[in-house]
Design a protein around this motif. Sequence first.
Motif, PDB file in Angstrom:
ATOM      1  N   ALA A  20       0.831  -1.209   0.000  1.00  0.00           N
ATOM      2  CA  ALA A  20       0.000   0.000   0.000  1.00  0.00           C
ATOM      3  C   ALA A  20       0.860   1.252   0.000  1.00  0.00           C
ATOM      4  O   ALA A  20       0.569   2.208  -0.724  1.00  0.00           O
ATOM      5  CB  ALA A  20      -0.932   0.005   1.204  1.00  0.00           C
ATOM      6  N   LEU A  21       1.918   1.252   0.790  1.00  0.00           N
ATOM      7  CA  LEU A  21       2.803   2.418   0.830  1.00  0.00           C
ATOM      8  C   LEU A  21       3.418   2.660  -0.543  1.00  0.00           C
ATOM      9  O   LEU A  21       3.501   3.806  -1.003  1.00  0.00           O
ATOM     10  CB  LEU A  21       3.897   2.218   1.881  1.00  0.00           C
ATOM     11  N   GLU A  22       3.814   1.588  -1.210  1.00  0.00           N
ATOM     12  CA  GLU A  22       4.383   1.718  -2.557  1.00  0.00           C
ATOM     13  C   GLU A  22       3.316   2.230  -3.530  1.00  0.00           C
ATOM     14  O   GLU A  22       3.564   3.144  -4.314  1.00  0.00           O
ATOM     15  CB  GLU A  22       4.925   0.371  -3.028  1.00  0.00           C
ATOM     16  N   GLU A  23       2.126   1.659  -3.465  1.00  0.00           N
ATOM     17  CA  GLU A  23       1.044   2.068  -4.361  1.00  0.00           C
ATOM     18  C   GLU A  23       0.661   3.535  -4.147  1.00  0.00           C
ATOM     19  O   GLU A  23       0.340   4.249  -5.096  1.00  0.00           O
ATOM     20  CB  GLU A  23      -0.178   1.179  -4.116  1.00  0.00           C
ATOM     21  N   LEU A  24       0.720   3.991  -2.906  1.00  0.00           N
ATOM     22  CA  LEU A  24       0.337   5.362  -2.580  1.00  0.00           C
ATOM     23  C   LEU A  24       1.466   6.375  -2.792  1.00  0.00           C
ATOM     24  O   LEU A  24       1.274   7.573  -2.614  1.00  0.00           O
ATOM     25  CB  LEU A  24      -0.159   5.433  -1.139  1.00  0.00           C
ATOM     26  N   GLY A  25       2.667   5.884  -3.144  1.00  0.00           N
ATOM     27  CA  GLY A  25       3.768   6.771  -3.478  1.00  0.00           C
ATOM     28  C   GLY A  25       4.635   7.214  -2.313  1.00  0.00           C
ATOM     29  O   GLY A  25       5.355   8.203  -2.420  1.00  0.00           O
ATOM     30  N   TYR A  26       4.599   6.469  -1.220  1.00  0.00           N
ATOM     31  CA  TYR A  26       5.461   6.803  -0.082  1.00  0.00           C
ATOM     32  C   TYR A  26       6.805   6.119  -0.268  1.00  0.00           C
ATOM     33  O   TYR A  26       7.027   4.996   0.165  1.00  0.00           O
ATOM     34  CB  TYR A  26       4.822   6.372   1.241  1.00  0.00           C
ATOM     35  N   ALA A  27       7.720   6.814  -0.952  1.00  0.00           N
ATOM     36  CA  ALA A  27       9.025   6.242  -1.284  1.00  0.00           C
ATOM     37  C   ALA A  27      10.076   6.543  -0.222  1.00  0.00           C
ATOM     38  O   ALA A  27      11.108   5.886  -0.173  1.00  0.00           O
ATOM     39  CB  ALA A  27       9.492   6.766  -2.635  1.00  0.00           C
ATOM     40  N   ASN A  28       9.839   7.539   0.615  1.00  0.00           N
ATOM     41  CA  ASN A  28      10.818   7.922   1.639  1.00  0.00           C
ATOM     42  C   ASN A  28      10.981   6.774   2.637  1.00  0.00           C
ATOM     43  O   ASN A  28      10.012   6.348   3.250  1.00  0.00           O
ATOM     44  CB  ASN A  28      10.340   9.192   2.357  1.00  0.00           C
ATOM     45  N   PRO A  29      12.211   6.270   2.808  1.00  0.00           N
ATOM     46  CA  PRO A  29      12.404   5.156   3.745  1.00  0.00           C
ATOM     47  C   PRO A  29      12.260   5.563   5.215  1.00  0.00           C
ATOM     48  O   PRO A  29      12.063   4.723   6.071  1.00  0.00           O
ATOM     49  CB  PRO A  29      13.829   4.682   3.443  1.00  0.00           C
ATOM     50  N   ALA A  30      12.338   6.849   5.481  1.00  0.00           N
ATOM     51  CA  ALA A  30      12.279   7.334   6.875  1.00  0.00           C
ATOM     52  C   ALA A  30      10.866   7.793   7.225  1.00  0.00           C
ATOM     53  O   ALA A  30      10.613   8.963   7.479  1.00  0.00           O
ATOM     54  CB  ALA A  30      13.277   8.475   7.064  1.00  0.00           C
ATOM     55  N   ILE A  31       9.920   6.830   7.212  1.00  0.00           N
ATOM     56  CA  ILE A  31       8.554   7.163   7.596  1.00  0.00           C
ATOM     57  C   ILE A  31       8.154   6.297   8.783  1.00  0.00           C
ATOM     58  O   ILE A  31       8.756   5.247   9.037  1.00  0.00           O
ATOM     59  CB  ILE A  31       7.552   6.950   6.440  1.00  0.00           C
ATOM     60  N   ALA A  32       7.156   6.735   9.489  1.00  0.00           N
ATOM     61  CA  ALA A  32       6.562   5.951  10.567  1.00  0.00           C
ATOM     62  C   ALA A  32       5.130   5.633  10.165  1.00  0.00           C
ATOM     63  O   ALA A  32       4.457   6.445   9.537  1.00  0.00           O
ATOM     64  CB  ALA A  32       6.589   6.743  11.869  1.00  0.00           C
ATOM     65  N   THR A  33       4.675   4.435  10.526  1.00  0.00           N
ATOM     66  CA  THR A  33       3.335   4.028  10.143  1.00  0.00           C
ATOM     67  C   THR A  33       2.560   3.526  11.353  1.00  0.00           C
ATOM     68  O   THR A  33       3.119   2.888  12.252  1.00  0.00           O
ATOM     69  CB  THR A  33       3.367   2.900   9.086  1.00  0.00           C
ATOM     70  N   ALA A  34       1.261   3.806  11.340  1.00  0.00           N
ATOM     71  CA  ALA A  34       0.352   3.266  12.352  1.00  0.00           C
ATOM     72  C   ALA A  34      -0.893   2.775  11.638  1.00  0.00           C
ATOM     73  O   ALA A  34      -1.437   3.464  10.767  1.00  0.00           O
ATOM     74  CB  ALA A  34      -0.007   4.328  13.376  1.00  0.00           C
ATOM     75  N   LEU A  35      -1.325   1.583  11.976  1.00  0.00           N
ATOM     76  CA  LEU A  35      -2.517   1.000  11.377  1.00  0.00           C
ATOM     77  C   LEU A  35      -3.560   0.831  12.467  1.00  0.00           C
ATOM     78  O   LEU A  35      -3.318   0.138  13.468  1.00  0.00           O
ATOM     79  CB  LEU A  35      -2.187  -0.352  10.744  1.00  0.00           C
ATOM     80  N   ASN A  36      -4.687   1.504  12.291  1.00  0.00           N
ATOM     81  CA  ASN A  36      -5.771   1.478  13.274  1.00  0.00           C
ATOM     82  C   ASN A  36      -5.277   1.848  14.671  1.00  0.00           C
ATOM     83  O   ASN A  36      -5.644   1.239  15.673  1.00  0.00           O
ATOM     84  CB  ASN A  36      -6.456   0.109  13.277  1.00  0.00           C
ATOM     85  N   GLY A  37      -4.377   2.829  14.712  1.00  0.00           N
ATOM     86  CA  GLY A  37      -3.874   3.346  15.983  1.00  0.00           C
ATOM     87  C   GLY A  37      -2.716   2.574  16.584  1.00  0.00           C
ATOM     88  O   GLY A  37      -2.228   2.921  17.665  1.00  0.00           O
ATOM     89  N   ARG A  38      -2.237   1.531  15.912  1.00  0.00           N
ATOM     90  CA  ARG A  38      -1.119   0.729  16.421  1.00  0.00           C
ATOM     91  C   ARG A  38       0.100   0.944  15.537  1.00  0.00           C
ATOM     92  O   ARG A  38       0.041   0.756  14.316  1.00  0.00           O
ATOM     93  CB  ARG A  38      -1.492  -0.757  16.423  1.00  0.00           C
ATOM     94  N   PHE A  39       1.225   1.329  16.175  1.00  0.00           N
ATOM     95  CA  PHE A  39       2.484   1.523  15.463  1.00  0.00           C
ATOM     96  C   PHE A  39       2.887   0.221  14.785  1.00  0.00           C
ATOM     97  O   PHE A  39       2.828  -0.857  15.382  1.00  0.00           O
ATOM     98  CB  PHE A  39       3.580   1.971  16.434  1.00  0.00           C
ATOM     99  N   VAL A  40       3.311   0.325  13.500  1.00  0.00           N
ATOM    100  CA  VAL A  40       3.789  -0.838  12.756  1.00  0.00           C
ATOM    101  C   VAL A  40       5.241  -0.582  12.367  1.00  0.00           C
ATOM    102  O   VAL A  40       5.518   0.282  11.531  1.00  0.00           O
ATOM    103  CB  VAL A  40       2.943  -1.102  11.488  1.00  0.00           C
ATOM    104  N   PRO A  41       6.188  -1.312  12.973  1.00  0.00           N
ATOM    105  CA  PRO A  41       7.601  -1.132  12.623  1.00  0.00           C
ATOM    106  C   PRO A  41       7.872  -1.545  11.170  1.00  0.00           C
ATOM    107  O   PRO A  41       7.171  -2.400  10.609  1.00  0.00           O
ATOM    108  CB  PRO A  41       8.341  -2.073  13.575  1.00  0.00           C
ATOM    109  N   LYS A  42       8.885  -0.955  10.595  1.00  0.00           N
ATOM    110  CA  LYS A  42       9.236  -1.220   9.194  1.00  0.00           C
ATOM    111  C   LYS A  42       9.368  -2.715   8.880  1.00  0.00           C
ATOM    112  O   LYS A  42       8.846  -3.166   7.860  1.00  0.00           O
ATOM    113  CB  LYS A  42      10.522  -0.472   8.823  1.00  0.00           C
ATOM    114  N   PRO A  43      10.028  -3.514   9.721  1.00  0.00           N
ATOM    115  CA  PRO A  43      10.170  -4.942   9.386  1.00  0.00           C
ATOM    116  C   PRO A  43       8.832  -5.702   9.318  1.00  0.00           C
ATOM    117  O   PRO A  43       8.758  -6.753   8.703  1.00  0.00           O
ATOM    118  CB  PRO A  43      11.029  -5.504  10.519  1.00  0.00           C
ATOM    119  N   GLU A  44       7.786  -5.178   9.913  1.00  0.00           N
ATOM    120  CA  GLU A  44       6.485  -5.863   9.920  1.00  0.00           C
ATOM    121  C   GLU A  44       5.554  -5.416   8.789  1.00  0.00           C
ATOM    122  O   GLU A  44       4.488  -6.010   8.592  1.00  0.00           O
ATOM    123  CB  GLU A  44       5.779  -5.632  11.256  1.00  0.00           C
ATOM    124  N   ARG A  45       5.928  -4.401   8.039  1.00  0.00           N
ATOM    125  CA  ARG A  45       5.033  -3.855   7.008  1.00  0.00           C
ATOM    126  C   ARG A  45       4.721  -4.859   5.901  1.00  0.00           C
ATOM    127  O   ARG A  45       3.598  -4.899   5.408  1.00  0.00           O
ATOM    128  CB  ARG A  45       5.631  -2.583   6.401  1.00  0.00           C
TER     129      ARG A  45
END
Length: 65
Positions: A20-45
Amino acid sequence: MHITVNATPHDIAAETLAAALEELGYANPAIATALNGRFVPKPERATTVLGDGDRLEVLTPMQGG
């Protein structure tokens, strides 16, 4: 699938958070993500499966002085 990204609705084909991040154009490797209010570390994406109606927050670093 319909998800909300940073309070904006999107229809995407991706099934995982990483795809999804790739499809949405988030190419910057230095981003933080949260799914439904829960932090998702890069290795789990790649293994985090999205569902219809999920809420995704993507935070990117800002420069300033």
